[in-house]
Design a protein around this motif. Sequence first.
Motif, PDB file in Angstrom:
ATOM      1  N   ALA A   1     -12.860 -11.782  -3.717  1.00  0.00           N
ATOM      2  CA  ALA A   1     -13.023 -13.224  -3.532  1.00  0.00           C
ATOM      3  C   ALA A   1     -11.898 -13.985  -4.219  1.00  0.00           C
ATOM      4  O   ALA A   1     -11.369 -14.975  -3.681  1.00  0.00           O
ATOM      5  CB  ALA A   1     -14.382 -13.662  -4.070  1.00  0.00           C
TER       6      ALA A   1
ATOM      7  N   LEU B   1     -16.940 -16.252  -2.729  1.00  0.00           N
ATOM      8  CA  LEU B   1     -17.734 -15.132  -3.219  1.00  0.00           C
ATOM      9  C   LEU B   1     -18.985 -14.947  -2.374  1.00  0.00           C
ATOM     10  O   LEU B   1     -19.371 -13.814  -2.048  1.00  0.00           O
ATOM     11  CB  LEU B   1     -18.109 -15.356  -4.689  1.00  0.00           C
ATOM     12  CG  LEU B   1     -18.862 -14.201  -5.356  1.00  0.00           C
ATOM     13  CD1 LEU B   1     -18.043 -12.912  -5.294  1.00  0.00           C
ATOM     14  CD2 LEU B   1     -19.192 -14.536  -6.808  1.00  0.00           C
ATOM     15  N   HIS B   2     -19.610 -16.045  -1.973  1.00  0.00           N
ATOM     16  CA  HIS B   2     -20.783 -15.965  -1.094  1.00  0.00           C
ATOM     17  C   HIS B   2     -20.401 -15.322   0.242  1.00  0.00           C
ATOM     18  O   HIS B   2     -21.130 -14.480   0.775  1.00  0.00           O
ATOM     19  CB  HIS B   2     -21.363 -17.355  -0.858  1.00  0.00           C
ATOM     20  CG  HIS B   2     -22.467 -17.376   0.153  1.00  0.00           C
ATOM     21  ND1 HIS B   2     -23.750 -16.940  -0.136  1.00  0.00           N
ATOM     22  CD2 HIS B   2     -22.478 -17.740   1.466  1.00  0.00           C
ATOM     23  CE1 HIS B   2     -24.506 -17.051   0.951  1.00  0.00           C
ATOM     24  NE2 HIS B   2     -23.758 -17.533   1.931  1.00  0.00           N
TER      25      HIS B   2
ATOM     26  N   PRO C   1     -16.256  -7.131  -5.216  1.00  0.00           N
ATOM     27  CA  PRO C   1     -16.430  -8.440  -4.574  1.00  0.00           C
ATOM     28  C   PRO C   1     -15.795  -9.571  -5.361  1.00  0.00           C
ATOM     29  O   PRO C   1     -15.190 -10.482  -4.782  1.00  0.00           O
ATOM     30  CB  PRO C   1     -17.952  -8.574  -4.487  1.00  0.00           C
ATOM     31  CG  PRO C   1     -18.447  -7.169  -4.376  1.00  0.00           C
ATOM     32  CD  PRO C   1     -17.535  -6.377  -5.275  1.00  0.00           C
ATOM     33  N   ASP C   2     -15.921  -9.562  -6.694  1.00  0.00           N
ATOM     34  CA  ASP C   2     -15.287 -10.592  -7.519  1.00  0.00           C
ATOM     35  C   ASP C   2     -13.774 -10.611  -7.303  1.00  0.00           C
ATOM     36  O   ASP C   2     -13.169 -11.671  -7.094  1.00  0.00           O
ATOM     37  CB  ASP C   2     -15.579 -10.336  -9.001  1.00  0.00           C
ATOM     38  CG  ASP C   2     -16.919 -10.905  -9.435  1.00  0.00           C
ATOM     39  OD1 ASP C   2     -17.405 -11.840  -8.775  1.00  0.00           O
ATOM     40  OD2 ASP C   2     -17.479 -10.404 -10.432  1.00  0.00           O
TER      41      ASP C   2
ATOM     42  N   GLU D   1     -16.864 -20.261  -5.410  1.00  0.00           N
ATOM     43  CA  GLU D   1     -18.268 -19.924  -5.133  1.00  0.00           C
ATOM     44  C   GLU D   1     -18.477 -19.607  -3.661  1.00  0.00           C
ATOM     45  O   GLU D   1     -19.142 -18.637  -3.291  1.00  0.00           O
ATOM     46  CB  GLU D   1     -19.164 -21.113  -5.532  1.00  0.00           C
ATOM     47  CG  GLU D   1     -20.045 -20.841  -6.738  1.00  0.00           C
ATOM     48  CD  GLU D   1     -20.879 -22.065  -7.087  1.00  0.00           C
ATOM     49  OE1 GLU D   1     -21.734 -22.473  -6.272  1.00  0.00           O
ATOM     50  OE2 GLU D   1     -20.643 -22.595  -8.168  1.00  0.00           O
TER      51      GLU D   1
ATOM     52  N   ARG E   1     -19.857 -11.562  -0.270  1.00  0.00           N
ATOM     53  CA  ARG E   1     -21.135 -10.856  -0.454  1.00  0.00           C
ATOM     54  C   ARG E   1     -21.887 -10.727   0.869  1.00  0.00           C
ATOM     55  O   ARG E   1     -22.497  -9.694   1.145  1.00  0.00           O
ATOM     56  CB  ARG E   1     -22.001 -11.592  -1.476  1.00  0.00           C
ATOM     57  CG  ARG E   1     -21.456 -11.551  -2.880  1.00  0.00           C
ATOM     58  CD  ARG E   1     -22.286 -12.380  -3.825  1.00  0.00           C
ATOM     59  NE  ARG E   1     -23.398 -11.615  -4.384  1.00  0.00           N
ATOM     60  CZ  ARG E   1     -24.314 -12.133  -5.194  1.00  0.00           C
ATOM     61  NH1 ARG E   1     -24.249 -13.420  -5.528  1.00  0.00           N
ATOM     62  NH2 ARG E   1     -25.277 -11.383  -5.676  1.00  0.00           N
TER      63      ARG E   1
ATOM     64  N   THR F   1     -21.558  -8.312  -7.814  1.00  0.00           N
ATOM     65  CA  THR F   1     -20.192  -8.792  -7.582  1.00  0.00           C
ATOM     66  C   THR F   1     -19.144  -8.109  -8.449  1.00  0.00           C
ATOM     67  O   THR F   1     -17.963  -8.097  -8.093  1.00  0.00           O
ATOM     68  CB  THR F   1     -20.126 -10.313  -7.822  1.00  0.00           C
ATOM     69  OG1 THR F   1     -20.481 -10.590  -9.181  1.00  0.00           O
ATOM     70  CG2 THR F   1     -21.081 -11.041  -6.892  1.00  0.00           C
TER      71      THR F   1
END
Length: 312
Positions: A282, A217-218, A278-279, A214, A221, A238
């Motif tokens: 990350a 990923l933040h 992005p997914d 998490e 982003r 994402t």
Amino acid sequence: DRDRLAAVLAGLPADHPLTAVVHAAGVLDDGVVSALTPERLDTVLAPKALGALHLHELTGDNVQLVLFSSVAGTVGAPGQGNYAAANALLDALAAHRHAHGAPALSLAWGPWAPAGGMTGTLDEADRARMTRGGMTALSAGEGTALFDRALRAGRPALAPVRLSLPALRAQGPGLAPVFRALAGRPVRREAAAEGTGAGLAERLAALGAEERAEALLHTVRAHVAAVLGHADPGGVETDRAFKDLGFDSLAAIELRNSLSAELGRRLSATLVFDHPSPDALAAHLGTLVGDAPAAARGARRNRAAHAGEPLA
């Protein structure tokens, strides 16, 4: 076209002799260096550099040449290797004429507002990138006032640019050398933000697998939003491909660089192409931070050695 320019100059009436020329021609064909071809170089060099050389040769020593250059030729600009080279020639040509007693002035302009002409194709992300680089747009009034002052300065080359000193300082060690004395002492990244480099790696190592994913990923982003000029990282989809989000090769390099600084480790130049959302990015970063405590200790050792013993 040298012959057509010579015909125009020859056709000027004798009772109205030419006293000055403002050379403002130019086009853009931006791209990273590996994407530049001879044709893309010619596209940019012909109107600006070759045009200036024709004017220099055909007008002689009695005509004032005012050459509209760009600050890209002074400090470089991402994706503008061809444009920087063309403008560096203009600055050098003005210095050459000045040294030989011929009147000339090269103005290495920064951006103007509102956007138009050559800058009319820039989008919000491009303008945000320039602002983060420390340059904000001149108004038309400021630009014309600087033009008048430059003509009176008696110098062969000047750079009329509006700079943001806080944005320059925020670049830290990456700041262009020409700006360092002006910007003052750069803020060290590791002291400026708690969430950078080894500190982030340590915090990630303390998290469980789900929380770490998490957090990564933040982070991704947030950096994607900054590169694209979006105020809200929550608006970054994402699962959407970077190219569909609006990324080009310059944005990809900027994202790689900012994430490298954030994580305190050098990431691949093909990062965005190898992990195209992005997914996916990350998830890839998650595989790199498993040794976060060791990486963090190594980063601290490197910083201490660099600060206390440069030869180490």
